[in-house]
Design a protein around this motif. Structure first.
Motif, PDB file in Angstrom:
ATOM      1  N   UNK A 171       0.823  -1.211   0.000  1.00 49.46           N
ATOM      2  CA  UNK A 171       0.000   0.000   0.000  1.00 49.46           C
ATOM      3  C   UNK A 171       0.854   1.257   0.000  1.00 49.46           C
ATOM      4  N   UNK A 172       1.955   1.247   0.765  1.00 53.62           N
ATOM      5  CA  UNK A 172       2.839   2.419   0.795  1.00 53.62           C
ATOM      6  C   UNK A 172       3.480   2.648  -0.563  1.00 53.62           C
ATOM      7  N   UNK A 176       3.156   5.992  -2.947  1.00 53.14           N
ATOM      8  CA  UNK A 176       4.301   6.705  -3.515  1.00 53.14           C
ATOM      9  C   UNK A 176       4.211   6.740  -5.040  1.00 53.14           C
ATOM     10  N   UNK A 177       3.701   5.664  -5.632  1.00 54.25           N
ATOM     11  CA  UNK A 177       3.539   5.658  -7.092  1.00 54.25           C
ATOM     12  C   UNK A 177       2.559   6.746  -7.538  1.00 54.25           C
ATOM     13  N   UNK A 263       6.104  -1.126  10.265  1.00 52.21           N
ATOM     14  CA  UNK A 263       6.419  -1.612   8.922  1.00 52.21           C
ATOM     15  C   UNK A 263       7.245  -0.599   8.136  1.00 52.21           C
ATOM     16  N   UNK A 264       7.211   0.695   8.523  1.00 53.41           N
ATOM     17  CA  UNK A 264       7.991   1.699   7.789  1.00 53.41           C
ATOM     18  C   UNK A 264       9.490   1.497   7.959  1.00 53.41           C
ATOM     19  N   UNK A 265       9.889   0.723   8.976  1.00 53.30           N
ATOM     20  CA  UNK A 265      11.318   0.424   9.114  1.00 53.30           C
ATOM     21  C   UNK A 265      11.812  -0.446   7.975  1.00 53.30           C
ATOM     22  N   UNK A 266      10.917  -1.165   7.294  1.00 56.34           N
ATOM     23  CA  UNK A 266      11.317  -1.998   6.171  1.00 56.34           C
ATOM     24  C   UNK A 266      11.464  -1.198   4.882  1.00 56.34           C
ATOM     25  N   UNK A 269      15.288   4.428   3.041  1.00 57.37           N
ATOM     26  CA  UNK A 269      15.298   5.787   3.583  1.00 57.37           C
ATOM     27  C   UNK A 269      14.676   6.780   2.605  1.00 57.37           C
ATOM     28  N   UNK A 270      14.913   6.599   1.315  1.00 58.05           N
ATOM     29  CA  UNK A 270      14.363   7.529   0.323  1.00 58.05           C
ATOM     30  C   UNK A 270      12.833   7.480   0.310  1.00 58.05           C
ATOM     31  N   UNK A 271      12.261   6.264   0.407  1.00 57.86           N
ATOM     32  CA  UNK A 271      10.807   6.150   0.403  1.00 57.86           C
ATOM     33  C   UNK A 271      10.190   6.707   1.675  1.00 57.86           C
TER      34      UNK A 271
END
Length: 495
Positions: A171-172, A176-177, A263-266, A269-271
């Motif tokens: 989903x993230x 971003x797309x 889950x954002x730790x996966x 860094x750019x995303x």
């Protein structure tokens, strides 16, 4: 955009543009851009790029490269609000960077999140396109029933259904797309507004219609400039959703909730940085489009106010005549031939023209005066009442009011006069008499009431004046110390 991506030096151009122009710096000063690009060129050449071995670099310095990129339409050079020349990416440049970013970033794939986004969009489209009121009522009742069931389950102690980290990552990536398309869309809308501005100004410069008609037509187009293009109409629709500050605040709160999840730790860094900057990039894009709209309206309004099409056409015709004369003269001229310069442009000699064109008939003499009838009665009293000062009566009154004193207060004497010599013009006459007899101005301000012949009253304020007694020669000591009854008594006692 395709010319940028397909050229030989595309890797260098895309990398340098992505390094100089970021989300934090959409506009960069011209001098700073040249310095950073020159530094990048020096580092690459020191590392062996640009040699004949096969890793090409463009020739020239940063100034030459930026000039080429502006001509190709990848950069835009403009003046910022603080009168500094800056570069910014054009819509084509932003689109090329977005394409390169998608290719170089995480690969988008068919996922549950992307399919759900597609299905939700289709469902919303079908609902908006369906005019059947009963079908919409049934859908709303079904949605309310489903929500009520979920609410009842949670209130009875039911657990919140968790989502796998893999689905959250998908989903993230889908978010971003979608977000990567926004900067190019915003830049495209801003450039379409600038293109309309250029078209309107060009039409104004060639227009010969009355100024009022041009003003009504083009100012209306300038005020509604967002409705003149498909991109502008699409942006106006999006602005109603994201232009509300509360909507931006809600978006920022939702993003912070997402970024706090484990889950954002996966994510790379750019995303994570892109997720953090979504709300700011949207707000910045909206501001850029609105700034372009304000500038276009200002330029069009200024052009309409200050432009004179007839004068410009006359200048163009004169310049064409000059160029035509040069073309005729040059073939028959010789090298080194002296040319007599034209000091001034010729002026048509038209003689004397009429200066007033309101009436073509020659001026007529005024109507003759009416013959005077000597037997007609003339109201002499009324005519004299509206005439000039009555000097004889005023002089006699001033002398009588002064009595044996050497000086007299003019304003006090005027207040004590009869109404027939207390007109405004008599006040001026009394001052004239005082001036002729010798007077001195005092520091006080006196206020007197005058009576006009029609019994109306006028009030005047003037500086205090002490005059010599008209029946007595002026005495400097008396003028310095105005006489009043008390002072006269004291003088007699001292003597």
């Amino acid at each position: 955009m395709l010319a940028l991506l397909h050229q030989t030096h595309a890797p260098f151009v895309v990398t340098v543009l992505a390094m100089v122009f970021t989300a934090e710096r959409p506009r960069v000063a011209v001098a700073d851009s040249h310095a950073e690009i020159n530094d990048a060129l020096d580092q690459l050449r020191a590392a062996g790029y640009g040699d004949e071995g096969g890793r090409p670099l463009p020739t020239g310095n940063a100034r030459d490269l930026c000039r080429q990129w502006v001509q190709a339409g990848w950069l835009v050079r403009q003046v910022s609000d603080d009168d500094v020349e800056v570069y910014r990416l054009s819509a084509y440049g932003v689109g090329a960077l977005e394409v390169a970013g998608r290719v170089g970033g995480a690969r988008t794939r068919v996922s549950q999140s992307r399919v759900r986004t597609l299905l939700d969009a289709i469902e919303r489209l079908a609902q908006d396109a369906d005019p059947d009121a009963m079908a919409r009522v049934l859908r709303l009742h079904e949605e309310i029933r489903h929500r009520q069931t979920e609410l009842t389950r949670l209130e009875q102690g039911g657990a919140v259904e968790t989502v796998e980290d893999e689905q959250l990552l998908e989903a993230a990536e889908n978010v971003l797309h979608l977000v990567r398309e926004l900067p190019a869309d915003f830049a495209r809308v801003a450039e379409s507004i600038k293109a309309i501005q250029r078209d309107v100004v060009a039409e104004l410069r060639h227009d010969v219609r009355p100024t009022g008609e041009v003003l009504r037509e083009y100012l209306a187009r300038g005020r509604q400039i967002l409705d003149a293009t498909p991109e502008g109409r699409a942006f106006a629709g999006a602005l109603r959703l994201i232009g509300d500050p509360a909507q931006i605040d809600d978006l920022w709160n939702q993003l912070r909730t997402v970024l706090r999840h484990r889950f954002t730790e996966l994510l790379p860094e750019q995303q994570r940085r892109e997720l953090t900057e979504i709300s700011r990039r949207i707000e910045q894009g909206v501001k850029e489009v609105l700034a372009a709209q304000r500038q276009a309206s200002h330029v069009i309004t200024t052009q309409v106010r200050n432009h004179d099409p007839m004068r410009d056409r006359q200048v163009d015709e004169l310049l064409r005549d000059v160029m035509s004369g040069l073309h005729k003269w040059v073939p028959g001229s010789r090298r080194g031939e002296a040319v007599e310069p034209l000091r001034r442009l010729p002026v048509a000699d038209v003689g004397h023209l009429r200066q007033r064109m309101s009436d073509l008939r020659p001026p007529q003499p005024p109507a003759p005066l009416r013959e005077w009838d000597e037997t007609e009665d003339v109201p002499a009293a009324d005519t004299r009442a509206w005439g000039g000062p009555r000097y004889a009566e005023l002089r006699a009154h001033l002398a009588a009011y002064a009595g044996a004193a050497g000086s007299v207060d003019v304003t006090a004497a005027f207040r004590a006069a009869a109404e027939d010599i207390r007109r405004p013009v008599d006040l001026l006459g009394l001052l004239e008499i005082a001036h002729d007899a010798g007077m001195t101005e005092t520091a006080e301000v006196a206020v007197v009431d005058t009576v006009r012949p029609d019994r109306t009253r006028r009030r005047f304020a003037l500086g205090g004046v002490v005059a010599a007694n008209p029946a007595n020669p002026a005495n400097p000591a008396d003028l310095a110390n105005p006489a009043d009854p008390a002072s006269a008594d004291r003088s007699d006692g001292d003597e």
